[in-house]
Design an enzyme around this catalytic site. Sequence first.
Site, PDB file in Angstrom:
ATOM      1  N   ASP A 279       0.867  -1.180   0.000  1.00  0.00           N
ATOM      2  CA  ASP A 279       0.000   0.000   0.000  1.00  0.00           C
ATOM      3  C   ASP A 279       0.906   1.232   0.000  1.00  0.00           C
ATOM      4  O   ASP A 279       2.128   1.141   0.158  1.00  0.00           O
ATOM      5  CB  ASP A 279      -0.969  -0.001   1.193  1.00  0.00           C
ATOM      6  CG  ASP A 279      -2.189   0.888   0.920  1.00  0.00           C
ATOM      7  OD1 ASP A 279      -2.148   1.690  -0.037  1.00  0.00           O
ATOM      8  OD2 ASP A 279      -3.187   0.789   1.661  1.00  0.00           O
TER       9      ASP A 279
HETATM   10  C1  BGC Z   1      -5.024   3.232   0.144  1.00  0.00           C
HETATM   11  C2  BGC Z   1      -5.198   2.186  -0.940  1.00  0.00           C
HETATM   12  C3  BGC Z   1      -5.056   2.802  -2.305  1.00  0.00           C
HETATM   13  C4  BGC Z   1      -3.713   3.493  -2.389  1.00  0.00           C
HETATM   14  C5  BGC Z   1      -3.424   4.106  -3.752  1.00  0.00           C
HETATM   15  C6  BGC Z   1      -3.793   4.077  -0.057  1.00  0.00           C
HETATM   16  O1  BGC Z   1      -3.782   5.168   0.786  1.00  0.00           O
HETATM   17  O2  BGC Z   1      -4.978   2.596   1.406  1.00  0.00           O
HETATM   18  O3  BGC Z   1      -6.442   1.564  -0.795  1.00  0.00           O
HETATM   19  O4  BGC Z   1      -5.197   1.835  -3.292  1.00  0.00           O
HETATM   20  O5  BGC Z   1      -3.667   4.516  -1.407  1.00  0.00           O
HETATM   21  O6  BGC Z   1      -4.195   5.198  -4.003  1.00  0.00           O
END
Ligand code: BGC
Length: 751
Positions: A279
């Site tokens: 993530d």
């Molecule tokens: C979130 C994810 C997301 C990623 C990319 C993160 O802050 O937890 O769910 O896919 O950002 O945008």
Amino acid sequence: MHKSAITIIALLFSSLTLTAQEDMDKYVSALMEKMTVEEKIGQLNLMPGTSFTTGEPKDNPLLQMAAEGKLGAVLNMSGEKNLKILQDAATRQSRLGIPVMVGMDVIHGYETVFPIPLAMSCSWDMEAIEQSTRIAAKEATADGICWTFSPMVDIALDARWGRIAEGSGEDPFLGSCIAQAMVRGYQGNFSKQNLMACVKHYALYGAAEAGRDYNTVDMSRIRMFNQFMPPYKAAAEAGAGSFMTSFNIVEYVPATTNRWLLDDVLRKEWGWNGFVVTDYGSIDEVAAHGLGNLTKASVMALKAGTDMDMCSGGFIKTLSQSLSDGSISMEDIDTACRRVLEAKYKLGLFKDPYRFLDAKRRATDIYTPEHRRFARQMATKTFVLLKNEGNILPLKPQGRIALIGPMADNGANMVGTWAPMAKRSRVATLKETMKQRLKDNAQVDYAQGCNFTSDPVLQADGGAWIAAPWKNADTLMAEAISVAERADVIVCAMGEESEMSGESHCRASLEMFDAQQHLIEQLLKLGKPIVLLNFAGRPTVMTWEQSHIPAIMNVWFPGSEASDAICDVLFGEAVPSGKLTVSMPQATGQEPLYYNQLPTGRPMGENAQRFCLYKSNYLDVRNDPLYPFGYGLSYTTFAYSDITLEGRTATIRVSNTGDYDADEIVQLYIHDVEASISRPVKELKGFRRIHLAKGESTEVSFTITDDMLKFYNQQLDYVLEPGDFEIMIGPDSNLKNLKKTILSITDDTNQ
Ligand code: BGC
């Protein structure tokens, strides 16, 4: 079909896939032979596209990285023009011309926006959910995207957690079915209208303590495997191309550096062979978890089985040095690089890096009337009718209707959280649509009535498109009362703002906001029928509303076609059929609240009315939810017969006993009466969405498979223990609405 014919087809199919696998292996191996260590590490690097500007590579860090072969993928960048420049840099200027993957959070649609995922789960309609992801993929690929950070399959038991909005609720069985439907819809057969799915957030992200985002997770493996892991496993089995690690720790080690989680469980035990991305910034956060700096975290992550680093810059900055000092091996890098290249191969990017950059498709495939029609119909299936005293609903399109509330003239807000490509300003408001549709038959008068909250500080910071200008509360109230006084019926459009749920938007109290409740109190004094449309990204505590307001419908956030869908249901052109996939509490203090709980040694029993000394209960509130999992009313009524059990097949007759043709969601629950470990009081194990014309009835049968009876025991073996199982079928999870019978499994009947 004849059995041998099936065998031949299966053989043909497996030999075809084998050849395809061999072709991929050969292609990727040949490419990797030519790659330098830096180029291999470059493939493991995912960067944000937000900094992108056009220009020469020398002026732009992202283009420069692509041209040097140091960029594996980019996220949250779209549009044929910029992406072509980026892909040119990667494929025409870099030494080996390896294309970049383009990822985005396509969560509930693209420009055509569907209801938020929690709402969609309330449709219990797997075909429709699959179709919604197929449409999302078609639109996103028409705009240059080939990879989506979806589905989010985290089980969430605590409604305080803002990201409950992005998932499918509290149930592992339903969550698994939805996870698979979404993977199928996105990925299809990897045509140029398909996206690669990314299952997130592996693992247990939804179990954050106290419902506070990013918080500690700690649970037993038995619970993990029985209750939280099934949707991840199901998505892996459906062939999802990638997985995303979660921010949280699992057994005291961040998911991103957790070898047991990534290698032992996901890859070895489940046999999954895609690639794992972190993530956003997760490798960087390992230091904050207290396990070591960026260099050490990058080593641990790679060795654990993480293949791509999202936006920490850890892999690109440190892996080369770690290879030199022996902390990682060339094999570690090769393994990760191979997995990323395989994903690009599956997406067809090597054959044609410009496959998703077809400018013509942008004009023809996005926000089409057909997609919007589908989104509207989908939204009508997600509304959950919670109360309808005196059959106030559907409303007659006549007389004077007062439309009141901060959501009534707020199209942008109805789209819901996490829809980056939505064009919010073009979303029709409820006021506009209702006036337009009723113009020949009824008078619609509007008043905002109140601000979302009584304290401006509490209003969510969702950007200019969300925050309604703050207005004087007394003036708003006076306007609303004067509009309501003239009306025959009052429709209140209220609830949360779109950005009060979603990432990092958690709430410690789930009640309706004071400002809104106060307005309703005043409106009730007028003695007119009132309908509450509740907008929410999570369960709302509506105990007061339930006892005072005659009709309540939870509409969640319905997406870009919200206003038409709401009018369809309000005025009876569509009949509500959604059923809750989360328990709605009577008080926030009941959270985490979920129906498939374990019994206690001092059980209170379902539907018990009063406080009981030395039983597991509260002094001030009953144990039961206000509205249980699986609950939702219709404009018609359904009757259920008793269950007949023949062998392993349980059958029930369902009749539409009311005045509307309608859909019903028939639910099967099972309880293992005695086992080697304590088992939940009931678990959903099957469901059917059926359509019955008024007066019609049908038989619904469920065959009880071994899988429905099995569980992970103390040794974490997946077992069926013979004995008695309660089989329950009905319209929701409340015991008093379920028909019951017993299925006895002896050693002989245990297949
Ligand atoms: C979130 C994810 C997301 C990623 C990319 C993160 O802050 O937890 O769910 O896919 O950002 O945008």
